[in-house]
Motif scaffolding. Structure first.
Motif, PDB file in Angstrom:
ATOM      1  N   ASN A 127     -33.495   3.875 -14.495  1.00 23.72           N
ATOM      2  CA  ASN A 127     -32.170   3.179 -13.509  1.00 23.72           C
ATOM      3  C   ASN A 127     -31.058   2.664 -14.848  1.00 23.72           C
ATOM      4  O   ASN A 127     -30.954   3.653 -16.235  1.00 23.72           O
ATOM      5  CB  ASN A 127     -32.205   1.648 -14.264  1.00 23.72           C
ATOM      6  N   THR A 128     -29.761   2.428 -14.106  1.00 25.56           N
ATOM      7  CA  THR A 128     -28.754   1.923 -14.310  1.00 25.56           C
ATOM      8  C   THR A 128     -28.175   0.816 -14.392  1.00 25.56           C
ATOM      9  O   THR A 128     -28.105   0.206 -12.497  1.00 25.56           O
ATOM     10  CB  THR A 128     -27.705   2.828 -14.142  1.00 25.56           C
ATOM     11  N   CYS A 129     -27.932  -0.708 -14.587  1.00 28.61           N
ATOM     12  CA  CYS A 129     -28.019  -2.030 -14.830  1.00 28.61           C
ATOM     13  C   CYS A 129     -26.594  -2.506 -15.491  1.00 28.61           C
ATOM     14  O   CYS A 129     -25.816  -1.762 -15.671  1.00 28.61           O
ATOM     15  CB  CYS A 129     -29.085  -2.949 -15.668  1.00 28.61           C
ATOM     16  N   PHE A 130     -26.359  -2.605 -13.556  1.00 32.66           N
ATOM     17  CA  PHE A 130     -24.631  -3.593 -13.872  1.00 32.66           C
ATOM     18  C   PHE A 130     -24.610  -5.391 -14.497  1.00 32.66           C
ATOM     19  O   PHE A 130     -25.681  -5.951 -13.449  1.00 32.66           O
ATOM     20  CB  PHE A 130     -23.708  -3.397 -13.141  1.00 32.66           C
ATOM     21  N   SER A 131     -23.619  -5.549 -14.681  1.00 33.20           N
ATOM     22  CA  SER A 131     -23.336  -7.613 -14.854  1.00 33.20           C
ATOM     23  C   SER A 131     -21.877  -7.446 -14.626  1.00 33.20           C
ATOM     24  O   SER A 131     -21.445  -7.715 -15.342  1.00 33.20           O
ATOM     25  CB  SER A 131     -24.292  -8.275 -16.107  1.00 33.20           C
ATOM     26  N   TYR A 132     -21.590  -8.332 -13.380  1.00 32.84           N
ATOM     27  CA  TYR A 132     -19.962  -8.928 -13.409  1.00 32.84           C
ATOM     28  C   TYR A 132     -20.260 -10.192 -13.427  1.00 32.84           C
ATOM     29  O   TYR A 132     -21.060 -11.131 -12.800  1.00 32.84           O
ATOM     30  CB  TYR A 132     -20.094  -7.911 -12.026  1.00 32.84           C
ATOM     31  N   LEU A 133     -19.868 -10.782 -13.462  1.00 24.71           N
ATOM     32  CA  LEU A 133     -18.992 -12.231 -14.638  1.00 24.71           C
ATOM     33  C   LEU A 133     -17.674 -12.482 -14.364  1.00 24.71           C
ATOM     34  O   LEU A 133     -16.990 -11.489 -15.115  1.00 24.71           O
ATOM     35  CB  LEU A 133     -18.878 -12.378 -16.112  1.00 24.71           C
ATOM     36  N   THR A 134     -16.833 -13.244 -13.331  1.00 20.23           N
ATOM     37  CA  THR A 134     -15.683 -13.219 -12.838  1.00 20.23           C
ATOM     38  C   THR A 134     -15.652 -13.948 -12.941  1.00 20.23           C
ATOM     39  O   THR A 134     -15.792 -15.219 -12.105  1.00 20.23           O
ATOM     40  CB  THR A 134     -15.714 -12.864 -11.183  1.00 20.23           C
ATOM     41  N   PRO A 135     -14.892 -15.924 -13.347  1.00 17.11           N
ATOM     42  CA  PRO A 135     -14.278 -16.155 -13.594  1.00 17.11           C
ATOM     43  C   PRO A 135     -13.419 -15.934 -11.882  1.00 17.11           C
ATOM     44  O   PRO A 135     -12.537 -15.748 -11.635  1.00 17.11           O
ATOM     45  CB  PRO A 135     -12.762 -16.590 -14.493  1.00 17.11           C
ATOM     46  N   ILE A 136     -13.412 -17.814 -11.686  1.00 16.77           N
ATOM     47  CA  ILE A 136     -13.202 -18.216 -10.347  1.00 16.77           C
ATOM     48  C   ILE A 136     -11.517 -18.807 -10.405  1.00 16.77           C
ATOM     49  O   ILE A 136     -12.340 -20.438 -10.756  1.00 16.77           O
ATOM     50  CB  ILE A 136     -13.872 -18.244  -9.201  1.00 16.77           C
ATOM     51  N   TYR A 137     -10.294 -18.558 -11.050  1.00 15.97           N
ATOM     52  CA  TYR A 137      -9.899 -19.803 -10.821  1.00 15.97           C
ATOM     53  C   TYR A 137      -8.787 -20.633  -9.212  1.00 15.97           C
ATOM     54  O   TYR A 137      -8.495 -21.841  -9.514  1.00 15.97           O
ATOM     55  CB  TYR A 137      -8.285 -19.534 -11.159  1.00 15.97           C
ATOM     56  N   ASP A 138      -9.090 -19.886  -8.546  1.00 17.95           N
ATOM     57  CA  ASP A 138      -8.471 -19.932  -7.019  1.00 17.95           C
ATOM     58  C   ASP A 138      -9.641 -20.667  -5.879  1.00 17.95           C
ATOM     59  O   ASP A 138     -10.545 -20.270  -5.650  1.00 17.95           O
ATOM     60  CB  ASP A 138      -8.020 -18.663  -5.736  1.00 17.95           C
ATOM     61  N   LYS A 139      -9.298 -21.613  -6.575  1.00 20.26           N
ATOM     62  CA  LYS A 139     -10.132 -22.990  -5.734  1.00 20.26           C
ATOM     63  C   LYS A 139     -10.661 -22.813  -3.801  1.00 20.26           C
ATOM     64  O   LYS A 139     -11.517 -22.588  -3.671  1.00 20.26           O
ATOM     65  CB  LYS A 139      -9.476 -25.133  -5.234  1.00 20.26           C
ATOM     66  N   ASP A 140      -9.255 -21.818  -3.490  1.00 17.37           N
ATOM     67  CA  ASP A 140     -10.015 -21.203  -1.998  1.00 17.37           C
ATOM     68  C   ASP A 140     -11.063 -20.409  -1.760  1.00 17.37           C
ATOM     69  O   ASP A 140     -11.560 -19.500  -0.817  1.00 17.37           O
ATOM     70  CB  ASP A 140      -8.985 -20.981  -0.935  1.00 17.37           C
ATOM     71  N   THR A 141     -11.236 -19.175  -2.390  1.00 19.47           N
ATOM     72  CA  THR A 141     -12.113 -18.404  -3.413  1.00 19.47           C
ATOM     73  C   THR A 141     -13.694 -19.158  -2.040  1.00 19.47           C
ATOM     74  O   THR A 141     -14.043 -19.581  -2.666  1.00 19.47           O
ATOM     75  CB  THR A 141     -12.284 -17.680  -4.675  1.00 19.47           C
ATOM     76  N   ALA A 142     -14.382 -18.125  -0.999  1.00 16.13           N
ATOM     77  CA  ALA A 142     -15.111 -18.096  -0.768  1.00 16.13           C
ATOM     78  C   ALA A 142     -16.321 -17.883  -1.821  1.00 16.13           C
ATOM     79  O   ALA A 142     -16.111 -17.357  -2.509  1.00 16.13           O
ATOM     80  CB  ALA A 142     -15.272 -17.558   0.478  1.00 16.13           C
ATOM     81  N   PRO A 143     -17.762 -18.549  -1.631  1.00 18.37           N
ATOM     82  CA  PRO A 143     -18.742 -18.992  -2.677  1.00 18.37           C
ATOM     83  C   PRO A 143     -18.803 -16.667  -3.355  1.00 18.37           C
ATOM     84  O   PRO A 143     -19.276 -17.099  -4.419  1.00 18.37           O
ATOM     85  CB  PRO A 143     -19.560 -19.750  -2.129  1.00 18.37           C
ATOM     86  N   LEU A 144     -19.206 -16.143  -1.559  1.00 17.74           N
ATOM     87  CA  LEU A 144     -20.117 -14.571  -1.998  1.00 17.74           C
ATOM     88  C   LEU A 144     -18.726 -13.853  -2.291  1.00 17.74           C
ATOM     89  O   LEU A 144     -19.003 -12.587  -2.189  1.00 17.74           O
ATOM     90  CB  LEU A 144     -20.079 -14.513  -0.621  1.00 17.74           C
ATOM     91  N   ASP A 145     -17.130 -14.087  -2.606  1.00 14.56           N
ATOM     92  CA  ASP A 145     -16.496 -13.071  -2.439  1.00 14.56           C
ATOM     93  C   ASP A 145     -16.140 -12.333  -3.712  1.00 14.56           C
ATOM     94  O   ASP A 145     -15.855 -11.326  -3.204  1.00 14.56           O
ATOM     95  CB  ASP A 145     -15.035 -13.850  -2.802  1.00 14.56           C
ATOM     96  N   ALA A 146     -16.904 -12.795  -5.322  1.00 11.93           N
ATOM     97  CA  ALA A 146     -17.112 -12.070  -5.884  1.00 11.93           C
ATOM     98  C   ALA A 146     -18.247 -10.776  -5.790  1.00 11.93           C
ATOM     99  O   ALA A 146     -17.133  -9.302  -6.237  1.00 11.93           O
ATOM    100  CB  ALA A 146     -17.397 -13.132  -7.521  1.00 11.93           C
ATOM    101  N   ARG A 147     -19.061 -11.017  -5.460  1.00 11.28           N
ATOM    102  CA  ARG A 147     -19.985 -10.519  -4.762  1.00 11.28           C
ATOM    103  C   ARG A 147     -19.171  -8.684  -3.763  1.00 11.28           C
ATOM    104  O   ARG A 147     -20.004  -7.759  -4.161  1.00 11.28           O
ATOM    105  CB  ARG A 147     -22.015 -11.397  -3.837  1.00 11.28           C
ATOM    106  N   LYS A 148     -18.477  -9.799  -3.154  1.00  9.29           N
ATOM    107  CA  LYS A 148     -18.690  -8.532  -2.210  1.00  9.29           C
ATOM    108  C   LYS A 148     -17.660  -7.504  -2.475  1.00  9.29           C
ATOM    109  O   LYS A 148     -17.541  -6.314  -2.772  1.00  9.29           O
ATOM    110  CB  LYS A 148     -17.979  -9.253  -0.852  1.00  9.29           C
ATOM    111  N   VAL A 149     -16.564  -8.088  -3.894  1.00  9.54           N
ATOM    112  CA  VAL A 149     -15.290  -7.435  -3.998  1.00  9.54           C
ATOM    113  C   VAL A 149     -16.680  -6.283  -5.445  1.00  9.54           C
ATOM    114  O   VAL A 149     -16.095  -5.375  -5.257  1.00  9.54           O
ATOM    115  CB  VAL A 149     -14.292  -8.086  -4.816  1.00  9.54           C
TER     116      VAL A 149
END
Length: 336
Positions: A127-149
């Motif tokens: 397996n290869t395991c990944f973890s993306y940790l993303t701070p969200i500053y823009d209040k208009d960013t949709a909740p699942l945008d980070a996962r999509k990106v």
């Protein structure tokens, strides 16, 4: 009589245009209009990339949890690692239902419960395991945008390895109708003193031992049938079957390259961590909690179970009520 002149109107000291500029600085407004994808770029100019050399899932998840919840996440962070033979269950799952605990114990396979939701998975060094940790500053960013990106970055990285993959459902990545990646997502909405942020972690099947997967996992048959298959193995695929040159190191290199390219305006900080527990004393504290049976077993939701056994002298039915991993009530019936 002459009508008195109306009282002159006092000019509005705060015209609407001025208020708009005060609320939304021109620099921010221009960045939003010209580059909406990078609206958070005003807030950070550095990204972090960590390769973890530990193959112990409790150590790796403890470090991930510390970085996400306790370090004060301020910049996009990518963790890449792999674990030795492990069964990982979601926060609210029942290990007696999801896997074969007797086999896991006999073969000394690690059983872990993660803090995020999602289903049970088998991991090994394929397996290869990944973890993306993303701070969200823009209040208009949709909740699942980070996962999509993040999914887009993964797919682009695999495309460079001649893997034409796509997103399927909420959490899976597939190629040719077969799954090679599952993931879980956690969103922290933040507060007055804490930053809104997202955690997206998952696995990529490169060269996993599928016979072991079948040995330790006990999948839901109705769920499998809904996917049109009759076993877990029939639904999954190793990426090395599509490209024999794929290795953990090669995949990590491509994921890192795509991460850097996506955050191209940032300076990358790359580190290799050999001992996650030495990163910060808090990591070891988290590790001790997550290796405790009160977390792994005790967090199991209450459930009832019926065990039936036929002997030469008759049948036995055992009914159990279980709460936090402990039997709270039992009844035994027999026809002998």
């Amino acid at each position: 009589p002459q009508t008195p002149n109306p009282k002159p109107q006092t000019p509005n000291p705060k015209p609407q245009g001025i208020m708009l500029v005060r609320q939304y600085p021109l620099r921010r407004l221009f960045a939003t209009l010209s580059s909406p994808v990078h609206r958070d770029s005003d807030h950070y100019n550095t990204i972090r990339i960590f390769r973890l050399m530990s193959n112990n899932i409790h150590e790796n998840l403890s470090l991930e949890n510390y970085m996400f919840n306790h370090e004060g996440l301020s910049m996009p962070t990518l963790l890449l690692y792999r674990n030795d033979r492990t069964i990982v269950i979601g926060k609210h799952q029942n290990p007696w239902k999801e896997c074969y605990l007797d086999r896991i114990s006999e073969d000394r396979v690690i059983l872990a419960r993660r803090k995020s939701g999602g289903g049970a998975v088998y991991q090994d060094l394929g397996n290869t395991c990944f973890s993306y940790l993303t701070p969200i500053y823009d209040k208009d960013t949709a909740p699942l945008d980070a996962r999509k990106v993040n999914n887009e970055m993964i797919l682009k990285a695999l495309k460079k390895l001649n893997i034409d993959a796509y997103v399927s459902g909420r959490n899976d990545l597939e190629v040719g109708g077969k799954k090679f990646s599952g993931s879980a997502y956690e969103l922290d909405l933040g507060g007055k003193l804490t930053q809104k942020k997202a955690l997206h972690h998952g696995t990529l099947l490169l060269n996993v031992n599928f016979s072991e997967l079948n040995k330790y996992l006990n999948p839901s048959m109705p769920k499998l049938k809904s996917k049109g298959v009759d076993s877990v193995i029939a639904r999954v695929i190793n990426l090395r079957d599509l490209n024999p040159l794929i290795t953990h190191e090669v995949v990590c290199d491509n994921l890192i390259d795509e991460f850097k390219q996506h955050y191209h305006w940032c300076t990358p900080i790359e580190k290799t961590i050999h001992q996650p527990l030495e990163y910060h004393p808090k990591v070891k504290e988290i590790y001790e909690k997550w290796t405790d049976q009160n977390w792994i077993i005790g967090e199991t939701p209450g459930f009832s179970n019926n065990l039936e056994k036929r002997f030469t002298w008759g049948s036995v039915d055992l009914y159990l009520n279980v709460y936090q991993g402990q039997i709270t009530d039992s009844k035994l019936y027999s026809d002998s």
